[in-house]
Design an enzyme around this catalytic site. Structure first.
Site: not given
Ligand code: RIB
Ligand code: CA
Length: 322
Positions: A253
């Protein structure tokens, strides 16, 4: 381009940090930490360790940030990132040589746009608590950021924290709501694009085996071996996602948010006004709303997947394990 990374340094934040620091187009001015994947003390420790392993001589400053959301009690994600944010390695991780910056995260976030040319951008990959507080205390500084890229939200896909919410917006929905309605130049990188492609376990394992940067001894006791630390962390992170959804790998992500700051053409976006539900059963849900007084943010709706995998290969996989 000067860049500030605001992170809840868990596993995919760590990968994004490596990507940013291995990108010559970026000068990472600072890393600020916020509670989310793990308690903020761990996020700071993880950030200090990774930055000094990447750049032993002069790592960027790491400033300690918010230990809890604006209103809600803190929720962390040890099942996803480990109790320490790096796959549960804490007991075998070395203590960083460097200490955190003496300034709190919010002070550093607000100071940087004032202390140099205005081409500084900010990537936020955790709950938006620090950004919301910085907006309240120094809106002029926040408006001086050229671009603010935020990993968060889920629009036309299910959430990953309950049925409708994405984790970062769920943990601090009040901060997300304040930041997204601030009128700043914001690009949101939601689950809609970050979960459209994954770093596969096969890609990782084959490189780890052939690269020679890690061996069974290093994997057993990583010490200050970044390749071993990151492999063990990703192994934990991927195992959770494999168990949960049968995925052969893990979603990067935060690395996508950094990639979008580096190469805006990697995503396609649409302008919209966004409401974040701050309480109740839909807490953390992000909804597209008709623009209010012209205020919109840019929501990523499409991704050049092959470009993203090339960036991961060139700026993370090869430098770390190649
Ligand atoms: O939903 C995914 C996000 O939430 C990413 O940034 C992961 O590291 C958590 O922070
Ligand atoms: Ca994160």
């Amino acid at each position: 381009m000067r860049i500030v990374l605001d992170m809840d340094t868990g596993v995919d934040d760590a990968v994004a940090m490596v990507l940013a620091m291995n990108s010559p187009e970026f000068e990472v001015e600072a890393i600020t930490t916020v509670a989310g994947n793990a308690p903020v003390v761990q996020c700071t420790r993880n950030s200090l360790l990774i930055t000094e392993l990447l750049r032993p001589g002069d790592p960027p400053p790491v400033a300690h940030g918010a230990c809890e959301p604006l209103v809600q009690p803190l929720i962390i994600a040890p099942e996803v990132h480990g109790h320490d944010g790096l796959g549960g390695l804490l007991d075998s991780l070395p203590t960083p040589h460097h200490a955190a910056d003496t300034r709190p995260a919010v002070e550093l976030i607000a100071a940087i746009p004032h202390d140099g040319p205005d081409d500084v951008s900010l990537v936020a990959s955790g709950p938006l608590t620090n950004l919301a507080i910085a907006l309240r205390t120094d809106p002029t500084a926040m408006a001086a950021y050229r671009r603010i890229v935020i990993m968060g939200g889920a629009f036309d896909v299910p959430g990953n924290t309950g049925p409708v919410a994405e984790f970062n917006f769920y943990v601090d929905p009040d901060a997300a709501s304040e930041v997204l309605n601030s009128g700043l130049d914001i690009t949101i990188i939601p689950l809609d694009v970050t979960m459209s492609t994954a770093l596969t376990r096969d890609a990782l394992e084959s490189l780890v085996r052939s690269g020679g940067r890690t061996d069974t001894q290093a994997l057993a006791k990583p010490g200050r071996n970044l390749a071993a630390i990151l492999y063990r962390a990703l192994d934990y992170y991927m195992s959770f996602q494999e168990d949960e959804s049968g995925l052969n790998g893990g979603f990067m992500h935060d690395a996508l948010a950094v990639s979008a700051a580096l190469f805006p053409s990697i995503i396609t976006t649409r302008p919209a006004s966004v409401e974040v539900v701050t309480s109740g059963p839909a807490r953390g849900r992000s909804l597209v709303r008709p623009a209010v007084n012209g205020r919109t943010v840019n929501i990523a709706v499409g991704l050049d997947e092959s470009m993203f995998h090339e960036i991961l290969e060139e700026r993370v996989l090869q430098p770390v394990w190649g």
